[in-house]
Design an enzyme around this catalytic site. Structure first.
Site: not given
Length: 129
Positions: A64, A112
């Site tokens: 991206k 995470h």
């Protein structure tokens, strides 16, 4: 100067399901998406799926940030261990796109928690003229 910014989030359970699949399918997924160094690093850990999910998110975030160049492969973006922090190494189409943009430095952060892994990639450099 910031030349690109990308972010991605991956559910760890999605990667767990893939890793629990038929061995041939698992091998295809891992070889298509991760380099040998990444596989060795992730497979050595108890939290294997979490490590794979974070690296997959980094690859998506990098794509991206680079503007999703045509022909980019997951293995064109490799997450390696730096001195305490992850580092992205670019190859192939990703490296070509970064050079065309004028990228001098690629910054990545992985995280995470709560069953998700996320990554943010920042491309720094001088705009190509």
């Amino acid at each position: 100067m910031i030349l690109g910014l990308g972010m991605d989030v991956v559910e760890v359970a999605r990667i767990e399901r893939i890793l629990a699949g038929p061995p041939a399918r698992v091998d295809r997924f891992l070889e298509r998406c991760f380099t040998a160094r990444e596989r060795a690093y992730c497979d050595a850990a108890r939290d294997r799926a979490t490590r794979y999910a974070a690296r997959f998110a980094a690859k998506e975030a990098a794509s991206k940030a680079l503007g999703a160049p045509a022909g980019i492969r997951f293995t064109d973006v490799e997450v390696v261990r730096g001195a305490g922090a992850p580092v992205l190494e670019l190859a192939g189409v990703a490296a070509t796109a970064a050079a065309r943009l004028g990228v001098r430095r690629v910054l990545v952060t992985l995280t995470h928690d709560g069953g998700v892994a996320a990554a943010t990639v920042v491309l720094d450099g001088e705009e190509a003229r």
